[in-house]
Design a protein around this motif. Structure first.
Motif, PDB file in Angstrom:
ATOM      1  N   TYR B  16       0.903  -1.158   0.000  1.00 18.88           N
ATOM      2  CA  TYR B  16       0.000   0.000   0.000  1.00 18.88           C
ATOM      3  C   TYR B  16       0.935   1.200   0.000  1.00 18.88           C
ATOM      4  CZ  TYR B  16      -3.741  -3.059   1.725  1.00 18.88           C
ATOM      5  OH  TYR B  16      -4.670  -4.046   1.887  1.00 18.88           O
ATOM      6  N   ALA B  21       2.967  -4.814   2.778  1.00 18.92           N
ATOM      7  CA  ALA B  21       2.007  -5.577   3.575  1.00 18.92           C
ATOM      8  C   ALA B  21       2.163  -7.090   3.429  1.00 18.92           C
ATOM      9  CB  ALA B  21       0.585  -5.158   3.211  1.00 18.92           C
ATOM     10  N   ALA B  40      -2.350 -11.893  13.947  1.00 18.34           N
ATOM     11  CA  ALA B  40      -2.828 -10.774  14.746  1.00 18.34           C
ATOM     12  C   ALA B  40      -3.430  -9.710  13.836  1.00 18.34           C
ATOM     13  CB  ALA B  40      -1.678 -10.195  15.555  1.00 18.34           C
ATOM     14  N   ASN B  41      -4.047  -8.726  14.450  1.00 20.50           N
ATOM     15  CA  ASN B  41      -4.567  -7.576  13.734  1.00 20.50           C
ATOM     16  C   ASN B  41      -3.446  -6.892  12.961  1.00 20.50           C
ATOM     17  OD1 ASN B  41      -6.785  -6.111  13.167  1.00 20.50           O
ATOM     18  ND2 ASN B  41      -7.227  -5.609  15.301  1.00 20.50           N
ATOM     19  N   GLY B  42      -3.656  -6.618  11.689  1.00 21.20           N
ATOM     20  CA  GLY B  42      -2.648  -5.907  10.916  1.00 21.20           C
ATOM     21  C   GLY B  42      -1.556  -6.796  10.358  1.00 21.20           C
ATOM     22  N   ALA B  43      -1.681  -8.110  10.495  1.00 18.87           N
ATOM     23  CA  ALA B  43      -0.649  -9.020  10.000  1.00 18.87           C
ATOM     24  C   ALA B  43      -0.641  -9.080   8.475  1.00 18.87           C
ATOM     25  CB  ALA B  43      -0.865 -10.412  10.577  1.00 18.87           C
ATOM     26  N   LYS B  45      -3.672 -10.351   6.764  1.00 21.34           N
ATOM     27  CA  LYS B  45      -4.590 -11.425   6.358  1.00 21.34           C
ATOM     28  C   LYS B  45      -5.569 -10.941   5.284  1.00 21.34           C
ATOM     29  CE  LYS B  45      -6.266 -11.902  10.531  1.00 21.34           C
ATOM     30  NZ  LYS B  45      -5.574 -10.791  11.199  1.00 21.34           N
ATOM     31  N   THR B  47      -5.246  -8.369   3.391  1.00 23.43           N
ATOM     32  CA  THR B  47      -4.483  -8.010   2.194  1.00 23.43           C
ATOM     33  C   THR B  47      -4.226  -9.252   1.353  1.00 23.43           C
ATOM     34  OG1 THR B  47      -3.413  -6.311   3.514  1.00 23.43           O
ATOM     35  CG2 THR B  47      -2.412  -6.840   1.398  1.00 23.43           C
TER      36      THR B  47
HETATM   37  N1  LIG Z   1      -6.097   0.577   2.311  1.00 24.14           N
HETATM   38  C1  LIG Z   1      -4.936   0.561   2.987  1.00 24.14           C
HETATM   39  N2  LIG Z   1      -4.054   1.576   2.833  1.00 24.14           N
HETATM   40  C2  LIG Z   1      -2.866   1.559   3.502  1.00 24.14           C
HETATM   41  N3  LIG Z   1      -2.500   0.615   4.355  1.00 24.14           N
HETATM   42  C3  LIG Z   1      -3.323  -0.438   4.555  1.00 24.14           C
HETATM   43  C4  LIG Z   1      -4.587  -0.503   3.884  1.00 24.14           C
HETATM   44  N4  LIG Z   1      -5.210  -1.647   4.266  1.00 24.14           N
HETATM   45  C5  LIG Z   1      -4.366  -2.261   5.137  1.00 24.14           C
HETATM   46  N5  LIG Z   1      -3.236  -1.523   5.314  1.00 24.14           N
HETATM   47  C6  LIG Z   1      -2.075  -1.889   6.150  1.00 24.14           C
HETATM   48  O1  LIG Z   1      -1.601  -3.141   5.726  1.00 24.14           O
HETATM   49  C7  LIG Z   1      -1.290  -3.963   6.834  1.00 24.14           C
HETATM   50  C8  LIG Z   1      -2.092  -5.251   6.760  1.00 24.14           C
HETATM   51  O2  LIG Z   1      -3.457  -4.969   6.939  1.00 24.14           O
HETATM   52  P1  LIG Z   1      -4.615  -6.067   6.841  1.00 24.14           P
HETATM   53  O3  LIG Z   1      -4.337  -6.931   5.677  1.00 24.14           O
HETATM   54  O4  LIG Z   1      -5.914  -5.373   6.868  1.00 24.14           O
HETATM   55  O5  LIG Z   1      -4.397  -6.875   8.182  1.00 24.14           O
HETATM   56  P2  LIG Z   1      -5.349  -7.941   8.890  1.00 24.14           P
HETATM   57  O6  LIG Z   1      -6.461  -8.260   7.983  1.00 24.14           O
HETATM   58  O7  LIG Z   1      -4.463  -9.095   9.151  1.00 24.14           O
HETATM   59  O8  LIG Z   1      -5.825  -7.311  10.147  1.00 24.14           O
HETATM   60  C9  LIG Z   1      -1.573  -3.134   8.073  1.00 24.14           C
HETATM   61  O9  LIG Z   1      -0.347  -2.592   8.504  1.00 24.14           O
HETATM   62  C10 LIG Z   1      -2.511  -2.071   7.578  1.00 24.14           C
HETATM   63  O10 LIG Z   1      -2.321  -0.893   8.315  1.00 24.14           O
END
Ligand SMILES: Nc1ncnc2c1ncn2[C@@H]1O[C@H](COP(=O)(O)OP(=O)(O)O)[C@@H](O)[C@H]1O
Ligand SMILES: [Mg+2]
Lengths: 428, 245
Positions: B16, B21, B40-43, B45, B47
């Motif tokens: 991103y 990511a 965990a949150n933000g791992a 998943k 994405t």
């Molecule tokens: N639309 C976006 N723009 C920028 N960063 C993003 C966006 N979506 C997710 N991220 C970042 O990418 C990383 C992975 O996010 P995400 O896949 O949503 O994690 P999970 O689903 O495991 O909680 C995180 O650090 C999040 O902050």
């Protein structure tokens, strides 16, 4: 499953009193220069006099007014929340809405017969119908597909100028021009939509606003083509299957053919029925589209684009189809407008027209066909009625808009009938 | 492995902007499997799941579905291949009725199947049948999740992706969601990739699992192995183990 209804009677009495006291204090301060101090003529000299009781009365009025207003607003909110929760699980289409629709239709058919002596009424009704049609067209774009289009009047202009030019230069008739103008307007819609529909909300609004202005400026400045600010005059009026509405002359006329006395009202009434038929066709067309997958997809795109893409919808094409269809309907309305006026100029296609049409859609309840009719009637009639006290026209208009938005944030008619139903044999 | 996996990620990266990511993810899902991805949150998943749909597109590496490279296929053509997504946060269409939501799940399916497919969804989720003409936004969270799953099934997918289906649901609904996942797999042979933070339930229902940390797969194994693994226990189960007794 019964939902738990919290009995939130809004903020407590203390909070309300505090709020009202605040308002009273502010009005006290503001009131000192505005009310408490005033000038009197003392023997030819101006002197400052005070009137403290007035100020006190003013503050007290503000205090109670604020209390009452807050109470009323809270009350409205609570009632609304209750109604939402109390809704039955499966709700049939509201029958009264359907009957109101039929009643309005019936009324609009007999209106010119009832008021045939009153040209003004039929004329105004025709104006209402033009706005209804424009509202229905824009409703596809804004209400269903959720695309904020601030330049809708451009497509109206395309339709009007297509008829104006084709009829004066090449002698095209009203009915022949109609499909051509619709196609041309739809083409313009696609032309504008193709590069811009990727943009989100606010940006799309700005680009469409710009488009509307560009079209108007071209019409003003390209004098050879459009007649510039002077516009196009002597546009032929629609005929009744080739019979003109004119006093008896060389050829057969409407009056001579039917053996009736010529009256200028004939044309006014005929024009009214033309726009009525056009509007009804538009309504049927949209109602049909809404039941097809493409129509449902418009609303789905409005609700959640990402989900739509994941479900395999081509969001760009769906938006484009809404834009093109909205533009086409605007083009039809434009042709009618040119034929009715007999004269068009860029002044009829300014931004405030776009704003009025948008107001009709938003006020009517985005996506509601009947709502658009009610809102169009309101927005055309309010200024007409306000003619007698014209200084207050805009004030009344603004107040009415605010009141309606407070009272019904979803628009006058916010309910929406389900478009998909299961076939009988699939039901248990 | 001799058969082509139904879904295969090979060295997938995703960004991103400046945020890296996904950092070279390798993952596969075989036909008929339930595979879970915990982390965990933000791992990363979500994405990982969305990169399949090109949102965001993989910046390096390859994603293949049934042996075909789909890394560059446009978003709206992905589901036509037979992949359905139940996105994070459900993303149902709130102002449209339950039935209309289902209809939108079948945009490219044969219209002749609509009634039968709806019937199947209603048999799976009887509450949706009672609410079929109600606006989806007025359903409870659990009902909305069922609608989101039902909508995904309307396209007759071969692979079902579920992004945190138990998020924010009451315990009763969580149980039901996992029961449905198992049922879909056992009865209909549906292949499922399940993203969860609820590691306990997810590993119990899954055949295999992956653990994602900072955009990298750090651990993989069968559901039972991961449940027993001390790292997983420490990181993902300690807190929630009490909650589940
Ligand atoms: N639309 C976006 N723009 C920028 N960063 C993003 C966006 N979506 C997710 N991220 C970042 O990418 C990383 C992975 O996010 P995400 O896949 O949503 O994690 P999970 O689903 O495991 O909680 C995180 O650090 C999040 O902050
Ligand atoms: Mg996520």
């Amino acid at each position: 499953m019964t939902a738990f209804i919290p009995d939130h009677s809004g903020p407590g009495m203390t909070a309300r009193l505090k709020d009202a006291t605040g308002v009273a204090v502010v009005s006290l301060f503001l009131g000192i220069p505005m009310i408490a101090l005033h000038t009197v003529d003392v023997g030819g000299v101006l002197a400052v006099a005070t009137r403290w009781p007035w100020l006190i009365a003013f503050a007290v009025t503000m205090f109670t007014g604020r209390l009452v207003l807050q109470f009323a607003l809270d009350h409205l909110k609570i009632n609304k929340a209750r109604r939402e929760r109390a809704r039955p699980a499966v709700r049939a289409t509201r029958p009264w809405l359907k009957w109101t629709g039929y009643a309005v239709l019936g009324f609009s058919i007999v209106l010119p017969i009832m008021c045939s002596g009153n040209r003004y009424v039929v004329d105004t009704a025709t104006t209402v119908m033009i706005y209804v049609m424009l509202g229905w067209g824009l409703n596809v774009v804004v209400g269903l597909a959720g695309l904020l289009d601030l330049g809708y009047v451009a497509f109206y202009a395309v339709g009007a100028y297509t008829y104006g030019l084709l009829s004066t230069h090449f002698g095209w008739g009203f009915w022949e021009t109609l499909p051509v103008a619709g196609a041309l307007a739809a083409g313009f819609g696609i032309l504008l939509g193709w590069p811009t529909l990727r943009l989100r909300g606010d940006y799309l609004a700005i680009v469409t606003l710009g488009f509307g202005e560009i079209v108007r400026l071209i019409l003003v400045n390209w004098t050879d083509f459009s007649g510039g600010p002077n516009g196009i005059g002597s546009i032929p009026r629609p005929t009744f299957f080739g019979l003109p509405f004119a006093p008896a002359g060389d050829g057969p006329t409407f009056a001579s053919f039917f053996g009736i006395e010529y009256a200028p009202e004939h044309r006014v009434i005929f024009l009214y029925y033309v726009i009525l038929v056009l509007a009804l066709l538009t309504n049927l067309f949209i109602a049909r589209l809404r039941k097809l997958p493409v129509g449902i997809a418009w609303e789905a795109v409005r609700e959640d684009e990402v989900a739509c893409k994941a479900l395999g919808m081509n969001v760009t094409n769906i938006k484009l189809s809404a834009f093109a269809i909205g533009a086409m309907l605007g083009g039809f309305a434009g042709v009618f407008f040119a034929a009715r006026q007999g004269f068009i100029s860029p002044e009829s296609f300014v931004f405030s027209e776009s704003a009025t049409i948008l107001a009709i859609v938003v006020l009517g309840g985005m996506g509601s066909q009947l709502g658009v009719v009610v809102a169009a009637i309101l927005l055309v009639l309010l200024p007409e009625l306000g003619r007698d006290f014209s200084e207050y026209r805009m004030l009344m208009f603004g107040a009415a808009m605010i009141l309606i938005m407070v009272w019904r944030p979803g628009g006058l008619i916010a309910s929406r009938a389900p478009t998909v139903r299961l076939h009988k044999e699939a039901q248990p | 492995m001799t058969t082509t996996p139904m879904l295969q990620y090979s060295g997938v990266h995703a960004h991103y902007g400046a945020i890296h990511a996904l950092r070279g993810v390798d993952l596969n899902v075989q036909k008929g499997e339930i595979v879970t991805l915990i982390g965990a949150n933000g791992a990363g998943k979500s994405t990982l799941m969305m990169s399949l749909f090109g949102k965001p597109a993989a910046s390096a590496g390859k994603i293949a579905f049934q042996g075909n490279d789909i890394t560059r296929v446009p978003t709206h053509d992905i589901s036509r291949q037979g992949i359905a997504l139940v996105p994070e946060g459900r993303r149902i269409f709130p102002r449209m009725t339950v039935l209309e939501n289902l209809q939108m799940g079948s945009t490219f399916a044969d219209p002749a199947h609509f009634d039968a497919d709806t019937r199947r969804v209603f048999d799976m989720f009887p509450i949706l049948e009672q609410r079929q003409l109600q606006r989806a936004g007025t359903l409870s969270g659990g009902e909305q999740q069922m609608l989101a799953i039902g909508r995904a099934l309307m396209g007759r997918p071969q692979l079902l992706l579920l992004d945190e289906p138990s998020l924010g649901l009451a315990p009763l609904y969580i149980k039901q969601v996992f029961r449905i996942i198992r049922e879909l797999n056992e009865r209909d042979g549906m292949t499922i990739l399940l993203v969860e933070q609820n590691a306990h339930h997810a590993l119990n229902v899954a055949h295999r699992g992956y653990v994602l940390q900072h955009g990298e797969i750090v651990l993989t194994g069968t559901g039972k192995e991961l449940l027993a693994s001390p790292e997983v226990r420490a990181a993902y189960l300690e807190g929630s183990a009490q909650a589940h007794g």
